[in-house]
Design a protein around this motif. Structure first.
Motif, PDB file in Angstrom:
ATOM      1  N   UNK A 137       7.746   0.214   2.968  1.00 17.96           N
ATOM      2  CA  UNK A 137       7.637   0.713   1.602  1.00 17.96           C
ATOM      3  C   UNK A 137       8.592   1.861   1.335  1.00 17.96           C
ATOM      4  N   UNK A 138       8.677   2.803   2.261  1.00 22.56           N
ATOM      5  CA  UNK A 138       9.599   3.931   2.081  1.00 22.56           C
ATOM      6  C   UNK A 138      11.044   3.462   2.069  1.00 22.56           C
ATOM      7  N   UNK A 139      11.364   2.487   2.906  1.00 21.56           N
ATOM      8  CA  UNK A 139      12.716   1.929   2.909  1.00 21.56           C
ATOM      9  C   UNK A 139      13.036   1.283   1.567  1.00 21.56           C
ATOM     10  N   UNK A 190      -5.302 -14.718  -4.014  1.00 20.10           N
ATOM     11  CA  UNK A 190      -3.838 -14.689  -4.005  1.00 20.10           C
ATOM     12  C   UNK A 190      -3.317 -14.434  -2.591  1.00 20.10           C
ATOM     13  N   UNK A 191      -2.247 -15.125  -2.233  1.00 19.88           N
ATOM     14  CA  UNK A 191      -1.554 -14.893  -0.962  1.00 19.88           C
ATOM     15  C   UNK A 191      -0.269 -14.147  -1.285  1.00 19.88           C
ATOM     16  N   UNK A 192      -0.128 -12.949  -0.750  1.00 25.07           N
ATOM     17  CA  UNK A 192       0.990 -12.087  -1.141  1.00 25.07           C
ATOM     18  C   UNK A 192       1.374 -11.181   0.024  1.00 25.07           C
ATOM     19  N   UNK A 193       2.545 -10.549  -0.104  1.00 25.75           N
ATOM     20  CA  UNK A 193       3.020  -9.657   0.947  1.00 25.75           C
ATOM     21  C   UNK A 193       2.658  -8.220   0.612  1.00 25.75           C
ATOM     22  N   UNK A 194       2.146  -7.505   1.576  1.00 26.75           N
ATOM     23  CA  UNK A 194       1.828  -6.085   1.429  1.00 26.75           C
ATOM     24  C   UNK A 194       2.842  -5.280   2.232  1.00 26.75           C
ATOM     25  N   UNK A 195       3.557  -4.401   1.562  1.00 25.01           N
ATOM     26  CA  UNK A 195       4.524  -3.556   2.255  1.00 25.01           C
ATOM     27  C   UNK A 195       3.811  -2.569   3.167  1.00 25.01           C
ATOM     28  N   UNK A 221       2.382   0.657  -1.743  1.00 28.84           N
ATOM     29  CA  UNK A 221       3.829   0.771  -1.884  1.00 28.84           C
ATOM     30  C   UNK A 221       4.380  -0.351  -2.767  1.00 28.84           C
ATOM     31  N   UNK A 222       3.711  -1.492  -2.774  1.00 29.09           N
ATOM     32  CA  UNK A 222       4.115  -2.584  -3.669  1.00 29.09           C
ATOM     33  C   UNK A 222       4.191  -2.091  -5.112  1.00 29.09           C
ATOM     34  N   UNK A 223       3.151  -1.377  -5.541  1.00 28.65           N
ATOM     35  CA  UNK A 223       3.092  -0.886  -6.910  1.00 28.65           C
ATOM     36  C   UNK A 223       4.164   0.169  -7.168  1.00 28.65           C
ATOM     37  N   UNK A 224       4.416   1.016  -6.180  1.00 29.89           N
ATOM     38  CA  UNK A 224       5.432   2.058  -6.347  1.00 29.89           C
ATOM     39  C   UNK A 224       6.797   1.426  -6.593  1.00 29.89           C
ATOM     40  N   UNK A 225       7.120   0.404  -5.831  1.00 30.62           N
ATOM     41  CA  UNK A 225       8.421  -0.257  -5.968  1.00 30.62           C
ATOM     42  C   UNK A 225       8.557  -0.930  -7.328  1.00 30.62           C
TER      43      UNK A 225
END
Length: 277
Positions: free
Chosen positions: A255-257, A245-250, A160-164
């Protein structure tokens, strides 16, 4: 020149639609080819150097585009403050996504990847928001293809990260068109984007409620087609990528929100462009 080309395409709907599907399909099936080029470059330079090079190019390119758009805005009075608002907010969202949600800096290409598709969709609908929203089928399929077909042992969640970030790139393209002088003029209601987005949400709810999609492996049923997140600790806010890498995963609902918020934000550009001419 671009606006002339878009007006030309507007009169040739069959050609316009063909270009949309040709480009959208090429994006999906050429993805692995370009990933290979990126991977080889990373190996040759080393990941730290590659990240720094991409960061430098991103900053220089982003600043150059932003300055050019601000200069264009300075020369016009039409909707200047509203165009500036959408430009700055979109730029901020891209920067925040870059900072907190990228596995590697090269993922910034997502800002560009689907922009041409949105530009090609604009003459068909004559609406900025609809042009962004109707890229979603291609984006969804692209992410499924990477997750399930191309890299099933590397990617452990539906991204969802990529979709956004794809949507933000498409929205930036629409804002650039708006600043350049494009206007939503076709007799297509603004609601067409809202209706399509609503249909996507309803379909998502149905697929989850019937267990055709499951959020996590523990939710999986016999008829489950796609598990959306298979990370070992999916509920952690910060994830550590295999490359460090330290990152946030939706997560799926998050992700839908985010998809709905971003799409609604760009639908508003049509409202302001039509109301304040």
């Amino acid at each position: 020149m671009l606006l002339i080309l878009l007006n030309w395409l507007k009169q040739r709907k069959a050609l316009n639609l063909s270009l949309v599907f040709i480009y959208g399909i090429l994006l999906i099936f050429l993805h692995d080819y370009f990933v290979g080029i990126s991977y080889n470059t990373m190996i040759n330079l080393s990941l730290p150097v590659y990240n720094k090079v991409v960061l430098a190019v991103s900053i220089c390119g982003g600043v150059a585009v932003l300055v050019s758009l601000l200069c264009m805005l300075y020369k016009t009075n039409e909707n200047r403050s509203r165009k500036l608002f959408f430009l700055l907010i979109s730029s901020l969202l891209v920067a925040l996504h870059y900072k907190f949600m990228f596995e590697m800096n090269i993922e910034v290409v997502h800002v560009l990847e689907f922009t041409l598709l949105a530009v090609l969709l604009f003459p068909l609908f004559g609406r900025f928001g609809a042009a962004v929203i109707f890229t979603l089928p291609f984006i969804f399929v692209n992410e499924w293809y990477q997750y399930v077909v191309l890299y099933p042992t590397y990617i452990h969640y539906y991204e969802f990260n990529d979709i956004v970030i794809d949507l933000l790139g498409c929205g930036m393209a629409m804002i650039i068109l708006w600043i350049a002088g494009a206007k939503p003029e076709k007799p297509v209601p603004i609601a067409i984007g809202i209706i399509f987005l609503t249909a996507i949400n309803i379909l998502f709810v149905v697929l989850v409620s019937t267990c055709f999609f499951s959020f996590y492996p523990g939710d999986k049923c016999e008829n489950t087609f796609l598990v959306l997140n298979q990370l070992p600790n999916p509920h952690l806010f910060w994830q550590t990528h295999v490359y460090g890498a330290i990152y946030h995963v939706m997560k799926p609902v998050e992700g839908m929100l985010a998809i709905n918020i971003v799409c609604t934000f760009f639908i508003l550009t049509d409202y302001f462009a039509l109301k304040f001419r």
